[in-house]
Motif scaffolding. Structure first.
Motif, mmCIF file in Angstrom:
data_model
loop_
_atom_site.group_PDB
_atom_site.id
_atom_site.type_symbol
_atom_site.label_atom_id
_atom_site.label_comp_id
_atom_site.label_asym_id
_atom_site.label_seq_id
_atom_site.Cartn_x
_atom_site.Cartn_y
_atom_site.Cartn_z
ATOM 1 N N LYS A 126 0.838 -1.207 0.000
ATOM 2 C CA LYS A 126 0.000 0.000 0.000
ATOM 3 C C LYS A 126 0.872 1.255 0.000
ATOM 4 O O LYS A 126 0.556 2.246 -0.667
ATOM 5 C CB LYS A 126 -0.926 0.002 1.215
ATOM 6 N N MET A 127 1.961 1.207 0.773
ATOM 7 C CA MET A 127 2.852 2.353 0.829
ATOM 8 C C MET A 127 3.499 2.616 -0.527
ATOM 9 O O MET A 127 3.579 3.761 -0.982
ATOM 10 C CB MET A 127 3.932 2.136 1.890
ATOM 11 N N VAL A 128 3.931 1.553 -1.192
ATOM 12 C CA VAL A 128 4.553 1.697 -2.505
ATOM 13 C C VAL A 128 3.556 2.239 -3.523
ATOM 14 O O VAL A 128 3.887 3.122 -4.332
ATOM 15 C CB VAL A 128 5.118 0.340 -2.977
ATOM 16 N N GLU A 129 2.335 1.729 -3.467
ATOM 17 C CA GLU A 129 1.296 2.208 -4.386
ATOM 18 C C GLU A 129 1.065 3.707 -4.210
ATOM 19 O O GLU A 129 0.968 4.457 -5.191
ATOM 20 C CB GLU A 129 -0.006 1.448 -4.127
ATOM 21 N N GLN A 130 0.986 4.140 -2.950
ATOM 22 C CA GLN A 130 0.759 5.557 -2.688
ATOM 23 C C GLN A 130 1.992 6.387 -3.035
ATOM 24 O O GLN A 130 1.879 7.507 -3.541
ATOM 25 C CB GLN A 130 0.385 5.746 -1.207
ATOM 26 N N PRO A 135 5.231 10.844 -4.551
ATOM 27 C CA PRO A 135 6.571 10.513 -4.062
ATOM 28 C C PRO A 135 7.164 11.565 -3.118
ATOM 29 O O PRO A 135 8.123 11.278 -2.403
ATOM 30 C CB PRO A 135 7.389 10.423 -5.351
ATOM 31 N N LEU A 136 6.578 12.753 -3.122
ATOM 32 C CA LEU A 136 7.119 13.853 -2.325
ATOM 33 C C LEU A 136 6.023 14.406 -1.417
ATOM 34 O O LEU A 136 4.891 14.616 -1.853
ATOM 35 C CB LEU A 136 7.635 14.969 -3.250
ATOM 36 N N ILE A 150 9.435 18.896 7.445
ATOM 37 C CA ILE A 150 10.440 17.982 6.906
ATOM 38 C C ILE A 150 9.938 17.424 5.578
ATOM 39 O O ILE A 150 8.814 16.927 5.489
ATOM 40 C CB ILE A 150 10.710 16.816 7.881
ATOM 41 N N VAL A 151 10.741 17.522 4.551
ATOM 42 C CA VAL A 151 10.389 16.980 3.235
ATOM 43 C C VAL A 151 10.763 15.503 3.195
ATOM 44 O O VAL A 151 11.862 15.130 3.607
ATOM 45 C CB VAL A 151 11.141 17.724 2.116
ATOM 46 N N LEU A 152 9.841 14.674 2.725
ATOM 47 C CA LEU A 152 10.170 13.263 2.502
ATOM 48 C C LEU A 152 10.071 12.970 1.015
ATOM 49 O O LEU A 152 9.208 13.514 0.314
ATOM 50 C CB LEU A 152 9.262 12.333 3.302
ATOM 51 N N GLN A 153 10.956 12.117 0.530
ATOM 52 C CA GLN A 153 10.951 11.745 -0.882
ATOM 53 C C GLN A 153 11.252 10.254 -1.012
ATOM 54 O O GLN A 153 12.254 9.757 -0.482
ATOM 55 C CB GLN A 153 11.974 12.548 -1.674
ATOM 56 N N HIS A 154 10.368 9.544 -1.709
ATOM 57 C CA HIS A 154 10.551 8.114 -1.948
ATOM 58 C C HIS A 154 11.462 7.913 -3.155
ATOM 59 O O HIS A 154 11.309 8.576 -4.183
ATOM 60 C CB HIS A 154 9.201 7.448 -2.221
ATOM 61 N N HIS A 155 12.391 6.980 -3.013
ATOM 62 C CA HIS A 155 13.282 6.642 -4.126
ATOM 63 C C HIS A 155 13.551 5.155 -4.073
ATOM 64 O O HIS A 155 14.326 4.673 -3.242
ATOM 65 C CB HIS A 155 14.588 7.432 -4.017
ATOM 66 N N PHE A 156 12.861 4.391 -4.918
ATOM 67 C CA PHE A 156 12.948 2.933 -4.913
ATOM 68 C C PHE A 156 12.605 2.398 -3.518
ATOM 69 O O PHE A 156 11.530 2.672 -3.018
ATOM 70 C CB PHE A 156 14.324 2.481 -5.403
ATOM 71 N N VAL A 180 15.320 6.142 5.548
ATOM 72 C CA VAL A 180 14.671 4.878 5.857
ATOM 73 C C VAL A 180 14.872 3.928 4.671
ATOM 74 O O VAL A 180 14.547 4.265 3.532
ATOM 75 C CB VAL A 180 13.163 5.075 6.121
ATOM 76 N N THR A 181 15.416 2.761 4.961
ATOM 77 C CA THR A 181 15.635 1.742 3.932
ATOM 78 C C THR A 181 14.749 0.544 4.214
ATOM 79 O O THR A 181 14.703 0.041 5.345
ATOM 80 C CB THR A 181 17.106 1.285 3.917
#
Length: 255
Positions: A126-130, A135-136, A150-156, A180-181
């Motif tokens: 669900k997190m990946v779908e969203q 992504p930002l 705080i800015v968050l950005q998903h990358h892979f 976060v990995t």
């Protein structure tokens, strides 16, 4: 005769009535109080603990100063992701159960200056779908005089967090305060994803890192209509986005 449980519930309601959002949830609160006073009190106590945690964060740290940009920027798939084998030998534990792997993962990190958790595969999906849609995003972090964004950005399989002031100046070269990995090696056969979060101790502490990780789950996993609407506004109609709406959400009581 009024029981101690009933008295405690009445006192809890009196406290809730002080909340500006009480009227919105009054009917649900009354129903829950009537049908399950134990659950009602448990939820109130849980919310109280979260509020106290936010208040303690607010007292402890000032806003982040402008940091220097990152050096030796790497790009590409997994460029900065440390292999899981550094922390756990995949071949050694591959025949263990999900619970056994989870226990090993959490015990390994308990004395280390990082945050760690395991995420059910369905929640991670669900997190990946969203994240593919949005992504930002921004998250509010309590500070001594309000909130810092705080800015968050998903990358892979990673999520990068950086103070907004740094992102505005340095963009993609902004230094992370938290990375976060998510390790997906056991996602398909064990149904879990291993999460590890490393933070810059000069910018945030473990409690603040956990606060950001918890908010990440709230916005990207739970599919709350109000949170989804705010995320969509931020992404697709930024001119209508209001930072104060984000702060209201973190302070809103929701039973």
């Amino acid at each position: 005769m009024t029981t101690p449980l009933a008295k405690a519930a009445e006192k809890a309601v009196e406290e809730l009535e002080k909340n500006p959002y009480y009227d919105k949830y009054a009917a649900k609160i009354a129903q829950l109080q009537k049908t399950s006073p134990e659950e009602f009190l448990a939820r109130v106590e849980q919310k109280k603990n979260k509020v106290q945690s936010l208040q303690s964060l607010r007292k402890e740290r000032q806003f982040t100063s402008l940091l220097k940009p990152k050096e030796n920027i790497q790009t590409g798939v997994g460029a900065q992701q440390v292999p899981l084998d550094k922390y756990m030998k995949v071949e050694t534990v591959k025949d263990m159960t999900a619970d056994e792997i989870k226990e090993i993962w959490l015990k390994y990190h308990i004395q280390k200056e990082v945050i760690a958790a395991t995420i059910p595969a369905a929640e991670y999906d669900k997190m990946v779908e969203q994240a593919n849609k949005i992504p930002l995003f921004l998250l509010p972090l309590p500070r001594s005089q309000g909130y810092e964004f705080i800015v968050l950005q998903h990358h892979f399989n990673t999520v990068h967090f950086t103070p907004l002031i740094c992102y505005q100046v340095h963009k993609e070269n902004a230094p992370e305060c938290l990375t976060v990995t998510n390790y997906t090696e056991f996602k398909d056969d064990k149904g879990i994803v291993l999460m590890r979060g490393e933070f810059d101790k000069n910018t945030i502490d473990a409690k603040e890192a956990q606060c950001l990780a918890n908010q990440l789950q709230l916005y990207y996993n739970q599919r709350d209509p109000e949170k989804l609407k705010l995320m969509e506004t931020f992404t697709f109609t930024p001119e209508a986005f209001k930072h104060q709406d984000l702060i209201k959400q973190i302070e809103t009581l929701s039973l």
